[in-house]
Each structure stands twice: as C-alpha cells, then as structure tokens.
Write a protein that holds these residues in place. Structure first.
Motif, PDB file in Angstrom:
ATOM      1  N   THR A  22       0.810  -1.216   0.000  1.00 46.87           N
ATOM      2  CA  THR A  22       0.000   0.000   0.000  1.00 46.87           C
ATOM      3  C   THR A  22       0.844   1.268   0.000  1.00 46.87           C
ATOM      4  OG1 THR A  22      -0.294  -0.067   2.410  1.00 46.87           O
ATOM      5  CG2 THR A  22      -2.005  -1.122   1.024  1.00 46.87           C
ATOM      6  N   ASN A  23       2.150   1.136   0.207  1.00 48.50           N
ATOM      7  CA  ASN A  23       3.039   2.278  -0.027  1.00 48.50           C
ATOM      8  C   ASN A  23       3.214   2.503  -1.526  1.00 48.50           C
ATOM      9  OD1 ASN A  23       3.465   2.780   2.679  1.00 48.50           O
ATOM     10  ND2 ASN A  23       5.469   1.804   2.743  1.00 48.50           N
ATOM     11  N   TRP A  24       2.895   1.475  -2.324  1.00 49.29           N
ATOM     12  CA  TRP A  24       3.065   1.560  -3.780  1.00 49.29           C
ATOM     13  C   TRP A  24       1.741   1.772  -4.497  1.00 49.29           C
ATOM     14  CZ3 TRP A  24       3.303  -2.730  -7.772  1.00 49.29           C
ATOM     15  CH2 TRP A  24       3.791  -2.237  -8.995  1.00 49.29           C
ATOM     16  N   VAL A  25       0.718   1.018  -4.137  1.00 49.28           N
ATOM     17  CA  VAL A  25      -0.595   1.131  -4.776  1.00 49.28           C
ATOM     18  C   VAL A  25      -1.662   1.273  -3.697  1.00 49.28           C
ATOM     19  CG1 VAL A  25       0.079  -0.218  -6.815  1.00 49.28           C
ATOM     20  CG2 VAL A  25      -0.977  -1.381  -4.856  1.00 49.28           C
ATOM     21  N   SER A  26      -2.842   1.695  -4.094  1.00 47.03           N
ATOM     22  CA  SER A  26      -3.939   1.817  -3.136  1.00 47.03           C
ATOM     23  C   SER A  26      -4.421   0.427  -2.719  1.00 47.03           C
ATOM     24  CB  SER A  26      -5.098   2.603  -3.747  1.00 47.03           C
ATOM     25  OG  SER A  26      -5.670   1.872  -4.808  1.00 47.03           O
ATOM     26  N   PRO A  27      -4.997   0.307  -1.534  1.00 44.52           N
ATOM     27  CA  PRO A  27      -5.505  -1.003  -1.093  1.00 44.52           C
ATOM     28  C   PRO A  27      -6.512  -1.618  -2.064  1.00 44.52           C
ATOM     29  CG  PRO A  27      -5.482   0.531   0.753  1.00 44.52           C
ATOM     30  CD  PRO A  27      -5.149   1.328  -0.486  1.00 44.52           C
ATOM     31  N   GLU A  28      -7.275  -0.775  -2.750  1.00 46.18           N
ATOM     32  CA  GLU A  28      -8.274  -1.272  -3.706  1.00 46.18           C
ATOM     33  C   GLU A  28      -7.633  -1.940  -4.917  1.00 46.18           C
ATOM     34  OE1 GLU A  28      -8.152   2.169  -2.910  1.00 46.18           O
ATOM     35  OE2 GLU A  28      -9.481   1.900  -1.208  1.00 46.18           O
ATOM     36  N   SER A  29      -6.337  -1.693  -5.123  1.00 49.05           N
ATOM     37  CA  SER A  29      -5.635  -2.262  -6.278  1.00 49.05           C
ATOM     38  C   SER A  29      -5.102  -3.667  -6.027  1.00 49.05           C
ATOM     39  CB  SER A  29      -4.463  -1.353  -6.674  1.00 49.05           C
ATOM     40  OG  SER A  29      -4.953  -0.104  -7.105  1.00 49.05           O
ATOM     41  N   ILE A  30      -5.150  -4.127  -4.786  1.00 48.89           N
ATOM     42  CA  ILE A  30      -4.621  -5.458  -4.469  1.00 48.89           C
ATOM     43  C   ILE A  30      -5.643  -6.505  -4.893  1.00 48.89           C
ATOM     44  CG2 ILE A  30      -3.820  -7.003  -2.636  1.00 48.89           C
ATOM     45  CD1 ILE A  30      -2.906  -4.446  -1.132  1.00 48.89           C
ATOM     46  N   LEU A  53       4.377  -9.024 -15.459  1.00 46.80           N
ATOM     47  CA  LEU A  53       3.381  -8.025 -15.839  1.00 46.80           C
ATOM     48  C   LEU A  53       2.452  -8.674 -16.843  1.00 46.80           C
ATOM     49  CD1 LEU A  53       5.752  -4.982 -16.390  1.00 46.80           C
ATOM     50  CD2 LEU A  53       4.141  -5.264 -14.504  1.00 46.80           C
ATOM     51  N   ASP A  54       1.153  -8.425 -16.707  1.00 50.23           N
ATOM     52  CA  ASP A  54       0.214  -8.964 -17.685  1.00 50.23           C
ATOM     53  C   ASP A  54      -1.052  -8.129 -17.674  1.00 50.23           C
ATOM     54  OD1 ASP A  54      -0.963  -9.773 -15.327  1.00 50.23           O
ATOM     55  OD2 ASP A  54      -0.872 -11.907 -15.736  1.00 50.23           O
ATOM     56  N   THR A  55      -1.962  -8.497 -18.547  1.00 48.28           N
ATOM     57  CA  THR A  55      -3.250  -7.827 -18.635  1.00 48.28           C
ATOM     58  C   THR A  55      -4.333  -8.881 -18.483  1.00 48.28           C
ATOM     59  OG1 THR A  55      -2.316  -6.176 -20.124  1.00 48.28           O
ATOM     60  CG2 THR A  55      -4.715  -6.348 -20.066  1.00 48.28           C
ATOM     61  N   GLU A  76      -4.257  -3.831 -16.444  1.00 43.97           N
ATOM     62  CA  GLU A  76      -2.828  -4.108 -16.306  1.00 43.97           C
ATOM     63  C   GLU A  76      -2.543  -4.521 -14.866  1.00 43.97           C
ATOM     64  OE1 GLU A  76      -0.059  -1.273 -18.032  1.00 43.97           O
ATOM     65  OE2 GLU A  76      -1.775  -0.385 -19.091  1.00 43.97           O
ATOM     66  N   ARG A  77      -1.757  -5.597 -14.723  1.00 37.68           N
ATOM     67  CA  ARG A  77      -1.454  -6.117 -13.397  1.00 37.68           C
ATOM     68  C   ARG A  77       0.029  -6.444 -13.266  1.00 37.68           C
ATOM     69  NH1 ARG A  77      -6.440 -10.268 -11.916  1.00 37.68           N
ATOM     70  NH2 ARG A  77      -8.092  -8.709 -12.150  1.00 37.68           N
ATOM     71  N   ALA A  78       0.500  -6.351 -12.036  1.00 35.46           N
ATOM     72  CA  ALA A  78       1.869  -6.750 -11.705  1.00 35.46           C
ATOM     73  C   ALA A  78       1.799  -7.856 -10.662  1.00 35.46           C
ATOM     74  CB  ALA A  78       2.654  -5.568 -11.149  1.00 35.46           C
ATOM     75  N   THR A  79       2.613  -8.878 -10.850  1.00 35.89           N
ATOM     76  CA  THR A  79       2.773  -9.936  -9.857  1.00 35.89           C
ATOM     77  C   THR A  79       4.086  -9.666  -9.138  1.00 35.89           C
ATOM     78  OG1 THR A  79       1.571 -11.524 -11.223  1.00 35.89           O
ATOM     79  CG2 THR A  79       2.980 -12.435  -9.487  1.00 35.89           C
ATOM     80  N   ALA A 117       1.963 -11.336  -4.429  1.00 37.56           N
ATOM     81  CA  ALA A 117       0.771 -10.497  -4.562  1.00 37.56           C
ATOM     82  C   ALA A 117       0.569 -10.164  -6.018  1.00 37.56           C
ATOM     83  CB  ALA A 117       0.927  -9.226  -3.741  1.00 37.56           C
ATOM     84  N   VAL A 118      -0.660  -9.872  -6.359  1.00 38.55           N
ATOM     85  CA  VAL A 118      -1.012  -9.368  -7.678  1.00 38.55           C
ATOM     86  C   VAL A 118      -1.741  -8.050  -7.441  1.00 38.55           C
ATOM     87  CG1 VAL A 118      -2.363  -9.737  -9.784  1.00 38.55           C
ATOM     88  CG2 VAL A 118      -1.219 -11.682  -8.663  1.00 38.55           C
ATOM     89  N   VAL A 119      -1.276  -7.011  -8.127  1.00 36.26           N
ATOM     90  CA  VAL A 119      -1.899  -5.685  -7.980  1.00 36.26           C
ATOM     91  C   VAL A 119      -2.263  -5.122  -9.333  1.00 36.26           C
ATOM     92  CG1 VAL A 119      -0.646  -5.217  -5.834  1.00 36.26           C
ATOM     93  CG2 VAL A 119       0.297  -4.423  -8.008  1.00 36.26           C
ATOM     94  N   ALA A 120      -3.326  -4.346  -9.355  1.00 33.93           N
ATOM     95  CA  ALA A 120      -3.713  -3.621 -10.565  1.00 33.93           C
ATOM     96  C   ALA A 120      -2.899  -2.350 -10.632  1.00 33.93           C
ATOM     97  CB  ALA A 120      -5.197  -3.292 -10.516  1.00 33.93           C
ATOM     98  N   LEU A 121      -2.455  -2.033 -11.846  1.00 31.88           N
ATOM     99  CA  LEU A 121      -1.647  -0.827 -12.030  1.00 31.88           C
ATOM    100  C   LEU A 121      -2.485   0.339 -12.548  1.00 31.88           C
ATOM    101  CD1 LEU A 121       1.465  -2.535 -13.614  1.00 31.88           C
ATOM    102  CD2 LEU A 121       1.178  -1.754 -11.257  1.00 31.88           C
TER     103      LEU A 121
END
Length: 136
Positions: free
Chosen positions: A70-78, A104-106, A111-114, A132-136
């Motif tokens: 959550t320092n990198w993306v918002s909690p909703e992006s996880i 990285l994939d879609t 767009e998502r990062a693992t 973790a997988v997060v939406a970018l």
C-alpha cells in the motif's frame, strides 16, 4: 497512489526497514488483532515451550508486507495476496519487508503486476515469503 517505481519486471519496491520489534509492539499488536496467544507476550510461556524468549506474531509480519504494497498502490488495487510463514521473528529483531515485480500482464483489460514478497532479518533469515497481484 502508485509511487515513483517503474512497473517493469525486476523492479524493486522501496524496502520497508522496521525498528526493533519491542515487547510493547507485541502487546499493542495483540490488543489490536485480538491474538493474545501468550507465546507472543509472556516470556515464561515462551520458555516453557523451549524458546529463549517471545517472538512476533506471524500476522504482524504479514501486515508489514501489506504496508509495502500500500506504499506503492492503493488497497483497492490489491487483487491477490498470500504468504508462507518460514521462521519466527524474535523480539528486538529489525525485519525488512521487500517486494520485487516478477511479471506483468493484462487480465480483462486491466494491467497487473505480480510481485514476490519477503520479510528478512539482519542475518538473512527469511521469516515470511509470499506473493501479490496488484492492478496498475
């Protein structure tokens, strides 16, 4: 909320270096989490189990890994988050949480990062590993 970290395979999130985990930290986490297992806060109980002292809750380390996300993306992006507990985190240790983009994939146009995640101690002991997988 995405920080300055470029989303590319191999990129590392800024490490989260934590101050020594004190007995106060353990007591406060016990109260906040509802996990009052005495092995984490009572030295006599820990010693009766053959340990030299109390140790941190595994979920405390998991929370630190959550913070690096959550320092990198918002909690909703996880989108996914999982861990494996590998070793205890002794009281007074100074863990470091780390994350690295491994793919990285879609998916459905998103767009998502693992990420590969870990918590390590100063001596190199990995106490927690995960992904973790997060939406970018």
């Amino acid at each position: 909320m995405t920080s300055e970290i470029r989303a590319e395979v191999g990129a590392e999130l800024a490490p989260l270096r934590l101050a020594g985990i004190s007995r106060t930290t353990l007591a406060l986490f016990a109260g906040a989490s509802g996990d009052h297992n005495p092995i984490h806060i009572d030295i006599d109980v820990a010693q009766s189990a053959g340990l030299s002292d109390v140790f941190a809750h595994g979920m405390l380390s998991m929370a630190y890994l959550g913070r690096i996300l959550t320092n990198w993306v918002s909690p909703e992006s996880i989108r996914e988050y999982g861990v494996r507990f590998a070793a205890v985190t002794p009281v007074n240790s100074e863990p470091t949480a780390r994350g690295r983009i491994v793919a990285l994939d879609t998916v459905d146009g998103e767009e998502r990062a693992t990420l590969s995640l870990s918590v390590t101690l100063a001596d190199g002991t990995v106490t927690l590993s995960g992904d973790a997988v997060v939406a970018l």
